[in-house]
Design a protein around this motif. Structure first.
Motif, short mmCIF file in Angstrom:
data_model
loop_
_atom_site.label_atom_id
_atom_site.label_comp_id
_atom_site.label_asym_id
_atom_site.label_seq_id
_atom_site.Cartn_x
_atom_site.Cartn_y
_atom_site.Cartn_z
N MET A 1 0.82 -1.21 0.00
CA MET A 1 0.00 0.00 0.00
C MET A 1 0.86 1.26 0.00
O MET A 1 0.50 2.26 -0.62
N VAL A 2 2.02 1.21 0.68
CA VAL A 2 2.84 2.41 0.81
C VAL A 2 4.25 2.14 0.31
O VAL A 2 4.71 1.00 0.25
N THR A 3 4.92 3.21 -0.05
CA THR A 3 6.32 3.13 -0.47
C THR A 3 7.21 3.02 0.76
O THR A 3 6.74 3.12 1.90
N GLY A 4 8.51 2.86 0.51
CA GLY A 4 9.45 2.74 1.62
C GLY A 4 9.46 3.97 2.52
O GLY A 4 9.76 3.86 3.71
N ASP A 5 9.15 5.15 1.97
CA ASP A 5 9.17 6.36 2.79
C ASP A 5 7.78 6.72 3.31
O ASP A 5 7.57 7.84 3.80
N GLY A 6 6.80 5.78 3.18
CA GLY A 6 5.50 5.98 3.82
C GLY A 6 4.45 6.64 2.97
O GLY A 6 3.35 6.92 3.47
N HIS A 7 4.70 6.92 1.69
CA HIS A 7 3.69 7.53 0.83
C HIS A 7 2.79 6.45 0.22
O HIS A 7 3.26 5.37 -0.15
N VAL A 8 1.51 6.77 0.11
CA VAL A 8 0.55 5.82 -0.47
C VAL A 8 0.82 5.69 -1.97
O VAL A 8 0.97 6.70 -2.67
N ARG A 9 0.90 4.47 -2.43
CA ARG A 9 1.17 4.23 -3.86
C ARG A 9 -0.01 4.70 -4.71
O ARG A 9 -1.16 4.72 -4.26
N ALA A 10 0.27 5.03 -5.95
CA ALA A 10 -0.72 5.67 -6.82
C ALA A 10 -1.97 4.80 -7.00
O ALA A 10 -3.10 5.32 -6.99
N HIS A 11 -1.79 3.48 -7.17
CA HIS A 11 -2.96 2.65 -7.45
C HIS A 11 -3.82 2.41 -6.22
O HIS A 11 -4.91 1.83 -6.34
N TRP A 12 -3.37 2.83 -5.05
CA TRP A 12 -4.19 2.75 -3.84
C TRP A 12 -4.95 4.05 -3.55
O TRP A 12 -5.77 4.10 -2.64
N GLN A 13 -4.65 5.11 -4.32
CA GLN A 13 -5.22 6.42 -4.00
C GLN A 13 -6.75 6.40 -4.05
O GLN A 13 -7.42 6.96 -3.18
N GLY A 14 -7.31 5.76 -5.07
CA GLY A 14 -8.76 5.73 -5.18
C GLY A 14 -9.41 4.99 -4.03
O GLY A 14 -10.46 5.40 -3.52
N PHE A 15 -8.79 3.89 -3.59
CA PHE A 15 -9.33 3.13 -2.47
C PHE A 15 -9.30 3.96 -1.18
O PHE A 15 -10.27 4.01 -0.42
N ILE A 16 -8.18 4.63 -0.94
CA ILE A 16 -8.04 5.43 0.28
C ILE A 16 -9.03 6.60 0.27
O ILE A 16 -9.69 6.89 1.27
N SER A 17 -9.13 7.27 -0.88
CA SER A 17 -10.01 8.45 -0.95
C SER A 17 -11.48 8.09 -0.80
O SER A 17 -12.29 8.94 -0.44
N SER A 18 -11.85 6.83 -1.05
CA SER A 18 -13.26 6.42 -0.91
C SER A 18 -13.66 6.28 0.55
O SER A 18 -14.84 6.15 0.87
N GLY A 19 -12.67 6.30 1.47
CA GLY A 19 -12.97 6.13 2.89
C GLY A 19 -13.11 4.68 3.31
O GLY A 19 -13.40 4.41 4.48
N ALA A 20 -12.88 3.76 2.38
CA ALA A 20 -13.08 2.35 2.70
C ALA A 20 -12.09 1.83 3.73
O ALA A 20 -12.36 0.86 4.44
#
Length: 816
Positions: A1-20
């Protein structure tokens, strides 16, 4: 889900933004998800579980998301690997040029128990050896997907994958749409079309091939998947005993005769498939199946012997095989693996006892794993000795540090390793299609990719997310009209396998037996708690007798006099509440569940869901305290009534429904006779008002009786209502007439060599029973009633035996 430095990967952005992924939202939605899984009866079997074999399906509420670009590379590698495995399998069971040319060592092939010598030289159409392949992949710390193992013998997981998607697309509907997830339905439509095209002939009356899914049976760990997949693909779910080979062709034993089978999608391991030529102690297979395959009269998918390419010992040679057979470098890397049968690789294994992961080389040797870093000195010494004794039986793999994914545990997200099982299906044009998703299995150990469900691993749905987030994806091909999880054609109403008819008959009998037990217990508990009920204590006496007569309690308790009836009934309820009591309600419910599990593909989905809830309620401890017991029994009674409603309003009036009804009505008739005897009216005695009152309540006939006879309970009208009133659904006459109506609509049986067929004998006995019940004399004369119950007590079970002889043993069968 996240990169080594803690950023959310691009293909997870839609899932995270949905509040799921929010904690509160996840907990609420997953509560609904668990209920869906439970109601759908999604389970797997844990063979060594002391709590019982069935476990709930351990689906995690957070899916595994993969971008299309990454999935495209995986899919191309899987397609290449499928072509390679298919050609390797064809060579090893054919000319064996790979062995003769030195590409593969002979011991690797001929020493594998999975190499079936009976299948060598078997002439099969090109591209027909492998239809469905499962590949286990692990992603290492550098982001490289590596092949851990291939499953080509009887690959499991497709049904669970589809069920995962059904649940996740409902519980995370907004996120599912927003992430533009690839649909799974086209893959299953392709699988069905491939099976159709592989058929050597088309034996069905509509010009389609007859196809079956061969399962080891309800005790197999993945039986839910077998039933689910059979329903979804429109295949007949069969066990080995349902099939027979005649004149080198495979036939299904049905009520109407032997129906030829053209294609078998099997879930039985290779050596169990034919006890005649393979494993002689197998009761799961079909004697003569190999001969039918050799004759080209049936197609078995995957082909017999395909377990050979399951071997982990092949992995060290996959690169060389790809270059030699395909002329291509492998697109997917393998987990570095060493085989003990090769001297150089064996040296690597022995040198790496403290760091490698050791596994059996061949699938037939099991799947136990030994982790070198966890072994003490004695353990390593013992392992080294095992390798020296039989080096060809061992492989070792480098311990890949697996990539992790978020898992929902105790209300929060934690990281766990996982293995992705991906699925590949052959297409009629010789190509391969890849399921756009798969079954991700969560490791039970956060340090290793150890993913067997038998040891507590979990599962995830796999979402291949689209390049344009938020845009609905267009569906393609013949599956465009089918939503994910659609295409379930439900129970078929055509010819019914004999085994399925047997199970359905006993589903009806056990359901009615459970209903009768609940009615008896409710009546008893009510009389212990309702002081306003006149004659309650006196009516406990016939109830105790009935409970003893039906085997619910010991006979010494059932014969207590009225002065001890209250004490005896309290003791009786304690005995009934004991889950170990073989005559108790829990045991009857277990028998009902087992009978229904064998025909879950034949029952309406709602029927199975009600049974699942019913089993859960019945499995909870039953308190002997009368008020608490009555509340629990009221709940069970409502669920049992739901089953009756589904029989009446949820099933087509075909053979499956008829055998369900036959079982229920015959059991109810036997129960009515037993109630007369148990309550003391079957021994030439006149009976008491208490006995008659109990009989009216158990038959739900109190209101009907009071409508006709508002003043008092009298013997003759009570018996007339319960015996001869064919308008009352719980009278003996009603049961007999219902059985007669259904029996004449069953397929005729060709009883060649017998003077009278079993069905003719059963009809004659029913006519006799109908005449006996219509006679008014037993309602007036206690001796005549005793004679009636005695004769019916022998006659009604004989009708059940005749039906079994005619339809379940399949002694009488003709080829159609």
């Amino acid at each position: 889900m996240v990169t080594g430095d803690g950023h959310v990967r691009a293909h997870w952005q839609g899932f995270i933004s949905s509040g799921a992924a929010d904690g509160a939202s996840m907990a609420e939605r997953w509560d609904a998800g668990r209920r869906l899984l439970f109601q759908n009866g999604v389970t797997y079997h844990a063979y060594a579980d002391p709590q019982g074999v069935e476990r709930p399906w351990p689906l995690d509420p957070i899916p595994l998301l993969l971008p299309q670009s990454e999935w495209h590379m995986i899919a191309e590698g899987l397609r290449q690997r499928a072509r390679l495995l298919d050609r390797v399998l064809a060579d090893l069971y054919g000319e064996q040029t790979l062995v003769r040319d030195g590409v593969l060592p002979p011991a690797l092939v001929l020493g594998d128990p999975g190499f079936l010598r009976a299948c060598h030289g078997m002439d099969l159409p090109a591209g027909s050896r492998l239809t469905l392949i499962a590949t286990d992949l692990v992603r290492d710390r550098d982001g490289i997907w590596r092949v851990l193992a291939s499953r080509t013998q009887a690959p499991t997981g497709t049904g669970y994958t589809l069920e995962n998607r059904v649940v996740m697309s409902q519980t995370l509907a907004e996120a599912f749409r927003g992430c533009n997830v690839e649909r799974l339905s086209p893959f299953f439509e392709q699988l069905r079309q491939t099976l159709i095209n592989l058929a050597p002939r088309r034996s069905g009356p509509d010009g389609c091939p007859r196809m079956a899914l061969l399962t080891p049976g309800p005790l197999n760990e993945a039986y839910f998947e077998h039933a689910f997949l059979a329903r979804h693909l429109g295949l007949t779910l069969v066990e080995g005993a349902d099939l027979t080979v005649r004149d080198q062709a495979v036939y299904l034993k049905t009520l109407g005769g032997l129906e030829r089978i053209d294609v078998i999608l099997r879930r039985v391991d290779d050596d169990f498939c034919d006890p005649l030529e393979l494993r002689p102690d197998s009761i799961l297979g079909v004697p003569g199946l190999l001969e039918a395959v050799r004759a080209g009269n049936v197609m078995v998918c995957n082909s017999l012997g395909s377990g050979l390419t399951d071997s982990v010992a092949l992995i060290p040679w996959m690169g060389a095989l790809s270059r030699h057979v395909l002329g291509e470098a492998p697109l997917l890397a393998d987990v570095p693996t060493y085989w003990g049968g090769d001297a150089r690789q064996r040296a690597e294994m022995v040198a790496g006892l403290d760091r490698l992961v050791f596994r059996p080389a061949f699938s037939s040797l099991g799947h136990r794993t030994s982790f070198g870093p966890e072994l003490n000195h004695a353990g390593r010494t013992e392992l080294a000795a095992s390798i020296r004794r039989r080096p060809q039986d061992w492989v070792a793999q480098e311990p890949i540090v697996p990539s992790t994914a978020p898992v929902w545990r105790d209300g929060k997200k934690v990281a766990r390793p996982l293995v992705l099982r991906a699925f590949t299906c052959a297409t009629p044009d010789g190509d391969w299609t890849i399921m756009p998703g798969g079954l991700a299995r969560i490791s039970a150990d956060e340090r290793f990719a150890s993913v067997t469900l038998q040891t507590g691993a979990g599962a995830k749905d796999v979402w291949i997310v689209g390049a344009t987030i938020g845009q609905p994806q267009r569906r393609r091909g013949a599956a465009a009209m089918m939503p994910d999880g659609g295409g379930d054609t439900g129970p078929r109403t055509g010819d019914l396998p004999s085994r399925a008819a047997d199970h359905l008959f006993w589903v009806g009998r056990y359901a009615e037996r459970a209903d009768a037990a609940v009615r008896t217990l409710r009546a008893a508990a009510r009389r212990l708690t309702d002081d306003a009920h006149p004659g309650a204590e006196e009516e406990l006496v016939p109830l105790l007798r009935l409970m003893g007569f039906t085997g619910m309690i010991p006979m010494e308790i059932s014969g207590l006099p009225q002065a001890d009836a209250v004490r005896g009934m309290r003791q009786a309820l304690e005995i009934v509440a004991d889950p170990a009591n073989p005559g108790g309600l829990r045991a009857t419910m277990d028998r009902l569940r087992r009978a229904a599990s064998g025909v879950r593909d034949r029952l309406p989905g709602e029927f199975s869901r009600v049974l699942t809830v019913l089993g859960d309620v019945a499995s909870q401890p039953l308190k002997a305290e009368p008020a608490a017991m009555q509340l629990r029994l009221d709940e069970v009674s409502r669920l049992l009534a739901s089953l009756i409603g589904l029989e009446l309003d949820g099933m087509s009036r075909g053979p499956a429904w008829r055998f369900l009804v036959l079982g229920r009505r015959l059991e109810r008739a036997i129960g009515i006779v037993g109630a007369f005897n148990g309550c003391g009216l079957g021994a030439g005695t006149a009976g008491t008002v208490a006995s008659l009152s109990v009989l009216l309540e158990l038959a739900a006939a109190g209101a009907a009786y009071r409508d006709q006879h508002p003043v008092g309970i009298r013997r003759e009208p009570v018996l007339s209502l319960l015996l001869a009133d064919d308008d009352h659904p719980r009278s003996l006459a009603f049961q007999i007439k219902t059985v007669q109506r259904q029996l004449v609509k069953l397929p005729p049986i060709d009883a060649e060599g017998l003077e009278v067929s079993p069905t003719k004998l059963a009809n004659d006995l029913l006519e006799t029973a109908a005449g006996m019940v219509a006679d008014p004399q037993p309602t007036r004369d206690p001796t005549a009633l005793a004679d009636l119950t005695d004769r019916l007590g022998r006659l009604l079970p004989e009708i059940s035996n005749l039906l079994s002889q005619a339809y379940f043993s399949h002694v009488f069968a003709r080829t159609t």
